[in-house]
Design a protein around this motif. Structure first.
Motif, mmCIF file in Angstrom:
data_model
loop_
_atom_site.group_PDB
_atom_site.id
_atom_site.type_symbol
_atom_site.label_atom_id
_atom_site.label_comp_id
_atom_site.label_asym_id
_atom_site.label_seq_id
_atom_site.Cartn_x
_atom_site.Cartn_y
_atom_site.Cartn_z
ATOM 1 N N TYR A 91 0.830 -1.204 0.000
ATOM 2 C CA TYR A 91 0.000 0.000 0.000
ATOM 3 C C TYR A 91 0.864 1.254 0.000
ATOM 4 O O TYR A 91 0.454 2.306 -0.442
ATOM 5 C CB TYR A 91 -0.925 0.021 1.210
ATOM 6 C CG TYR A 91 -2.027 -0.984 1.135
ATOM 7 C CD1 TYR A 91 -3.091 -0.807 0.250
ATOM 8 C CD2 TYR A 91 -2.021 -2.134 1.929
ATOM 9 C CE1 TYR A 91 -4.108 -1.733 0.164
ATOM 10 C CE2 TYR A 91 -3.029 -3.062 1.847
ATOM 11 C CZ TYR A 91 -4.075 -2.867 0.967
ATOM 12 O OH TYR A 91 -5.078 -3.789 0.880
ATOM 13 N N SER A 92 2.077 1.123 0.577
ATOM 14 C CA SER A 92 2.953 2.292 0.633
ATOM 15 C C SER A 92 4.374 1.795 0.784
ATOM 16 O O SER A 92 4.620 0.601 0.882
ATOM 17 C CB SER A 92 2.581 3.183 1.812
ATOM 18 O OG SER A 92 3.033 2.591 3.019
ATOM 19 N N ASP A 94 6.118 2.590 3.367
ATOM 20 C CA ASP A 94 6.382 2.500 4.807
ATOM 21 C C ASP A 94 5.961 1.110 5.215
ATOM 22 O O ASP A 94 4.786 0.855 5.443
ATOM 23 C CB ASP A 94 5.574 3.538 5.582
ATOM 24 C CG ASP A 94 5.845 4.934 5.060
ATOM 25 O OD1 ASP A 94 7.021 5.297 4.970
ATOM 26 O OD2 ASP A 94 4.879 5.638 4.732
ATOM 27 N N PRO A 95 6.903 0.165 5.265
ATOM 28 C CA PRO A 95 6.508 -1.245 5.327
ATOM 29 C C PRO A 95 5.898 -1.655 6.665
ATOM 30 O O PRO A 95 6.371 -1.254 7.724
ATOM 31 C CB PRO A 95 7.824 -1.981 5.080
ATOM 32 C CG PRO A 95 8.890 -1.022 5.443
ATOM 33 C CD PRO A 95 8.354 0.351 5.250
ATOM 34 N N THR A 126 -10.990 2.293 -8.983
ATOM 35 C CA THR A 126 -12.082 2.361 -8.013
ATOM 36 C C THR A 126 -11.585 2.841 -6.658
ATOM 37 O O THR A 126 -12.384 3.093 -5.764
ATOM 38 C CB THR A 126 -12.758 0.988 -7.819
ATOM 39 O OG1 THR A 126 -11.789 0.098 -7.245
ATOM 40 C CG2 THR A 126 -13.245 0.415 -9.128
ATOM 41 N N ALA A 127 -10.276 2.929 -6.467
ATOM 42 C CA ALA A 127 -9.729 3.405 -5.195
ATOM 43 C C ALA A 127 -8.535 4.294 -5.516
ATOM 44 O O ALA A 127 -7.426 4.032 -5.099
ATOM 45 C CB ALA A 127 -9.319 2.221 -4.327
ATOM 46 N N SER A 129 -7.558 7.479 -4.830
ATOM 47 C CA SER A 129 -6.749 8.272 -3.902
ATOM 48 C C SER A 129 -5.823 7.369 -3.098
ATOM 49 O O SER A 129 -4.675 7.705 -2.839
ATOM 50 C CB SER A 129 -7.617 9.131 -2.989
ATOM 51 O OG SER A 129 -8.754 8.461 -2.604
ATOM 52 N N ARG A 130 -6.324 6.162 -2.746
ATOM 53 C CA ARG A 130 -5.475 5.268 -1.991
ATOM 54 C C ARG A 130 -4.291 4.782 -2.828
ATOM 55 O O ARG A 130 -3.155 4.747 -2.369
ATOM 56 C CB ARG A 130 -6.289 4.075 -1.518
ATOM 57 C CG ARG A 130 -5.450 3.155 -0.719
ATOM 58 C CD ARG A 130 -6.024 1.807 -0.566
ATOM 59 N NE ARG A 130 -7.444 1.788 -0.801
ATOM 60 C CZ ARG A 130 -8.044 0.739 -1.294
ATOM 61 N NH1 ARG A 130 -7.385 -0.339 -1.588
ATOM 62 N NH2 ARG A 130 -9.336 0.760 -1.491
ATOM 63 N N TYR A 133 -1.224 7.088 -3.265
ATOM 64 C CA TYR A 133 -0.277 7.312 -2.158
ATOM 65 C C TYR A 133 1.062 6.650 -2.481
ATOM 66 O O TYR A 133 2.122 7.246 -2.327
ATOM 67 C CB TYR A 133 -0.853 6.757 -0.857
ATOM 68 C CG TYR A 133 -0.084 7.220 0.361
ATOM 69 C CD1 TYR A 133 -0.382 8.420 0.968
ATOM 70 C CD2 TYR A 133 0.960 6.466 0.881
ATOM 71 C CE1 TYR A 133 0.330 8.874 2.072
ATOM 72 C CE2 TYR A 133 1.686 6.898 1.977
ATOM 73 C CZ TYR A 133 1.351 8.102 2.574
ATOM 74 O OH TYR A 133 2.067 8.536 3.648
ATOM 75 N N PRO A 219 8.689 7.862 10.493
ATOM 76 C CA PRO A 219 9.178 7.127 11.654
ATOM 77 C C PRO A 219 8.201 6.020 12.013
ATOM 78 O O PRO A 219 7.008 6.135 11.746
ATOM 79 C CB PRO A 219 9.220 8.184 12.750
ATOM 80 C CG PRO A 219 8.247 9.220 12.323
ATOM 81 C CD PRO A 219 8.262 9.225 10.830
ATOM 82 N N PHE A 251 -1.174 13.658 0.874
ATOM 83 C CA PHE A 251 -2.634 13.578 0.721
ATOM 84 C C PHE A 251 -3.153 14.797 -0.038
ATOM 85 O O PHE A 251 -4.083 14.678 -0.845
ATOM 86 C CB PHE A 251 -3.312 13.440 2.088
ATOM 87 C CG PHE A 251 -3.113 12.080 2.694
ATOM 88 C CD1 PHE A 251 -3.426 10.939 1.971
ATOM 89 C CD2 PHE A 251 -2.606 11.927 3.970
ATOM 90 C CE1 PHE A 251 -3.231 9.668 2.519
ATOM 91 C CE2 PHE A 251 -2.416 10.668 4.527
ATOM 92 C CZ PHE A 251 -2.727 9.536 3.797
ATOM 93 N N ASP A 255 -5.254 14.662 -3.369
ATOM 94 C CA ASP A 255 -6.589 15.257 -3.466
ATOM 95 C C ASP A 255 -6.697 16.147 -4.701
ATOM 96 O O ASP A 255 -7.708 16.129 -5.398
ATOM 97 C CB ASP A 255 -6.902 16.060 -2.195
ATOM 98 C CG ASP A 255 -7.150 15.121 -1.004
ATOM 99 O OD1 ASP A 255 -7.388 13.913 -1.257
ATOM 100 O OD2 ASP A 255 -7.084 15.574 0.151
#
Lengths: 686, 80
Positions: A91-92, A94-95, A126-127, A129-130, A133, A219, A251, A255
């Motif tokens: 997802y990012s 930052d694991p 369908t997602a 904005s997520r 990231y 962090p 974000f 946006d």
């Protein structure tokens, strides 16, 4: 009593720094071929795209020093070949899991030269904005990046129009529309990738100095978070101060991009998926629907596979055996050791394995369809509470359900859990999930001893398998693993789709090929060792290679083991020999079992059902005519004891020899105890 | 967390709410934010799941959370 668990170890060994350009990255790719890495959140269609572009030429392997799987393959563009990497879902950057950590380290390695030549971020329409990231973070560490938008059809059906060009303008990086499930958009993708590889790199996103692009890491104070990157050269930028600002900045960037690219034709409403979820994830109906789904899967695997199995069986025992004999006599190798090895070893053993391929294919096809449909994520939600009963989060359900296909990837799949103790417990429980290699043995025994109710008996074995997982989990939590943290359920539910046959077939083929490749070697080696043991006499004067099987070293081994199983009603040496082989690989159980009878009466192997008859006679004798309870006890022992040496190897990698040893003890102890109980109690009532 | 504020687990199915800052460890807060559940975001409670969890709609995404997580996320109901 103090908990026996050893202190959490670093999850990624420090010796190897993964690199896209290392020899391990793609042995089959031409040296110097550009490396293109596919990244994206789970369920965005990344692997489907990978399979499509590489024509299922997936060469999966563990990343050096880890057990996280990275897919590699060749993608032929019109003017060049590209080494394509399928990185673990993230997802990012930052694991929270070792998978995400591998993705992070590969995308932003300490040495800039190790970076992929191009990063393709797969973005779910369908997602949006997520998905953006991750794109924002990738843009911060490399200028060689393009975006691929998937699921536009689903977004459109929901009244969302996505202006892909506007998205590109707002984010300052090219975006292309692709539909990997329907194999669309390949040409424009090839053009975009060629252009991005040949053109100048983009300026990294404003956060970093353009001259020294670097990953900005938030962090992490989580106690059980994965270890820090393997080298200290990755700079942390003023962590405490910039963490919130950075998140907010990303974000805000997202946006703005979403506002300019997404047009809503109608307000957010209840979708078809939401209506389905009101039933499929509901408190009572959800678990019932889950059980019904699992039952259907196993009915289909037993009833549809049977005729295909018969066909392949006739082929192996008929034309293939006689063909092999003709070939051997043509080169004057008939009648000796070689004929024994080829006919009784290779053809009888590997041929038997092949007859069960339809079973595996159907199982893999159904699992693919369940994944592709989006139902797997719902299954994790529905089973979350049940998993918590053994101290595992619902996410652990996914590796466990993979265990019903094959335990080896399931043990490795335990890595999706960010908590070391959850990983340990999951790796210890996976062997109790009944893998597809055990299924043929249930089917054989159920149709021999319980004809007419075979489907139900096999289904019962899967229910018993779940009970074993729960029971062993409770046992471990109340003894060796007393301190067990809890992992919250935070799960993204992808929209339901109708599974597309092409994508499901492609994924089935990839898995089936992987299974054949890994299992094939083990099976052939096992069959060879067992045939050799059968060829060596044990204390008799028989010449090597012409030993009656009951005088062989193999029979001597099995006879030594057999008395252990007498209290469970199957203390016969043929049966014990099947279990000895089964410790090496469950795929070989039926092969070796039939081999022990083939060696005694070679002519009768052509008779269909001969193995069933022989097994029936032995069970009747060994159990003192309490055949039913003895067969149940045997099936339960087979379900619960050590799955195969490959699973042990995977466990050793994940949890070390000590815990693997504990696991083997647990499997043998539980399997024997329950089998003896079932036989002794069953005998009273039979 | 102030005792007067409402939490996500207290909201009935069908209601809409604006999220506050979750009282969870930073890595979990970050994962929630990455999935769209960040302070100030509006969510709709779509359905109940076994064990007291909920499925939430945040924009077009659907996220399942368990009860323990829901209890740590402040949420103020908003009119639809």
């Amino acid at each position: 009593m103090s908990p026996l668990i050893s202190p959490p170890q670093a999850t990624v060994p420090q010796a190897t720094v993964p690199s896209c350009h290392s020899a391990a990255a793609g042995p089959q790719a031409a040296r110097g071929a550009p490396v293109v890495a596919l990244v994206g959140a789970p369920n965005v269609g990344k692997s489907t795209l990978f399979n499509l572009l590489t024509k299922s030429g997936r060469d999966t392997g563990n990343w050096p020093g880890t057990t996280v799987e990275v897919g590699r393959g060749l993608w032929s563009l019109p003017d060049r070949e590209v080494a394509l990497l399928d990185l673990p879902g993230a997802y990012s950057l930052d694991p929270l899991s070792p998978d995400e950590e591998v993705t992070r380290t590969l995308l932003c390695p300490p040495d800039e030269r190790d970076r992929p030549d191009l990063v393709a971020v797969v973005v779910d329409a369908t997602a949006l904005s997520r998905s953006l990231y991750l794109a924002a973070q990738v843009r911060e560490c490399t200028g060689r990046v393009i975006g691929l938008v998937t699921m536009l059809d689903v977004a459109r059906a929901r009244g969302r129009r996505i202006d892909v060009e506007a998205l590109g303008r707002a984010t300052g990086m090219p975006f292309i529309e692709v539909d990997p499930r329907r194999a669309r958009g390949q040409r424009s993708l090839a053009e975009a990738v060629t252009a991005a590889l040949d053109g100048p790199p983009l300026l990294p996103r404003a956060l970093c100095e353009p001259a020294a692009p670097q990953l900005v890491v938030l962090p992490d104070s989580a106690q059980d978070a994965p270890s820090e990157p393997t080298s200290g050269s990755e700079p942390m930028v003023d962590p405490a101060v910039s963490a919130l600002e950075l998140g907010d900045e990303r974000f805000a960037w997202i946006d703005t991009a979403v506002a300019s690219a997404v047009h809503r034709d109608r307000p957010v409403g209840r979708t078809g998926s939401d209506r389905a979820d009101r039933i499929l994830t509901a408190p009572v109906l959800g678990p019932l629907a889950f059980l019904a789904t699992m039952w259907m899967v196993f009915q289909l695997t037993t009833t549809v596979a049977a005729p295909l199995q018969d066909l392949l069986d006739r082929l192996a025992t008929g034309p293939v055996t006689s063909g092999a004999l003709k070939l051997l006599s043509a080169v004057n190798l008939d009648g000796g050791l070689v004929e024994g090895f080829v006919v009784d070893g290779l053809v009888a053993g590997v041929g038997m394995l092949l007859t069960f391929l339809p079973l595996m294919a159907i199982m893999f096809l159904l699992l693919s369809a369940l994944e592709d449909s989006g139902y797997m994520a719902r299954a994790a939600v529905v089973t979350d509470r049940m998993m918590r009963a053994v101290g595992l989060p619902g996410r652990a359900f996914l590796p466990l359900i993979v265990g019903f296909g094959c335990n080896v990837p399931a043990v490795s799949g335990a890595r999706v859990l960010p908590n070391a103790r959850h990983r340990l417990l999951t790796a210890l429980l996976v062997p109790f999930t009944s893998c597809s290699a055990r299924l043929p043995v249930y089917v054989l025994l159920a149709s021999t001893f319980f004809p007419g109710q075979a489907g139900t008996v096999v289904f019962a074995m899967y229910v018993i398998s779940i009970l074993f997982v729960l029971g062993a989990g409770l046992l471990l939590r109340s003894t060796l693993l007393r301190t067990m943290g809890s992992e919250p359920l935070i799960l993204d539910l992808p929209p339901y789709h109708l599974p597309l046959p092409r994508a499901a077939l492609r994924s089935t083929w990839t898995r089936l090929r992987g299974f054949l490749r890994t299992a094939g070697g083990v099976i052939v080696a096992t069959v060879a060792v067992i045939w050799a043991l059968q060829a060596i006499p044990a204390g008799t004067d028989d010449p090597v290679g012409q030993v009656p099987v009951e005088n062989s070293a193999y029979a001597a081994t099995a006879r030594a083991v057999a008395p252990v199983f007498a209290p469970a009603g199957f203390g016969d040496w043929h049966t014990a020999s099947a279990l000895v082989t089964g410790f090496v690989a469950k795929e070989a159980v039926i092969a070796s079992w039939s081999q022990t009878y083939a060696a005694e009466e070679p002519e009768s192997m052509n008779e269909p059902g001969h193995l069933g008859e022989a097994v029936r006679a032995d069970f009747e004798k060994a159990s003192g005519n309490h055949t039913g309870p003895a067969v149940w006890a045997f099936m339960i022992f087979l379900l619960a004891y050590t799955p195969c040496v490959a699973t042990l190897a995977a466990q050793k990698r994940e949890i070390g020899w000590r815990w693997t040893g504990v696991g083997v003890g647990l499997q043998l102890g539980l399997a024997w105890t329950v089998a003896v109980l079932v036989f002794q109690v069953g005998r009273l009532f039979a | 967390m102030e005792s007067t504020s409402r939490r996500l687990d207290q909201l009935p199915v069908g209601s809409r709410a604006e999220l506050g800052s979750p009282a969870l460890e930073p890595s979990r807060c970050r994962r929630l934010a990455e999935l769209g559940l960040r302070p100030g975001a509006q969510v709709t409670v779509l359905s109940r799941t076994p064990g007291g969890g909920r499925v939430l709609a945040v924009e077009d995404a659907r996220i399942a959370l368990d009860r323990a997580t829901l209890r740590r996320i402040p949420a103020e109901p908003v009119s639809r």
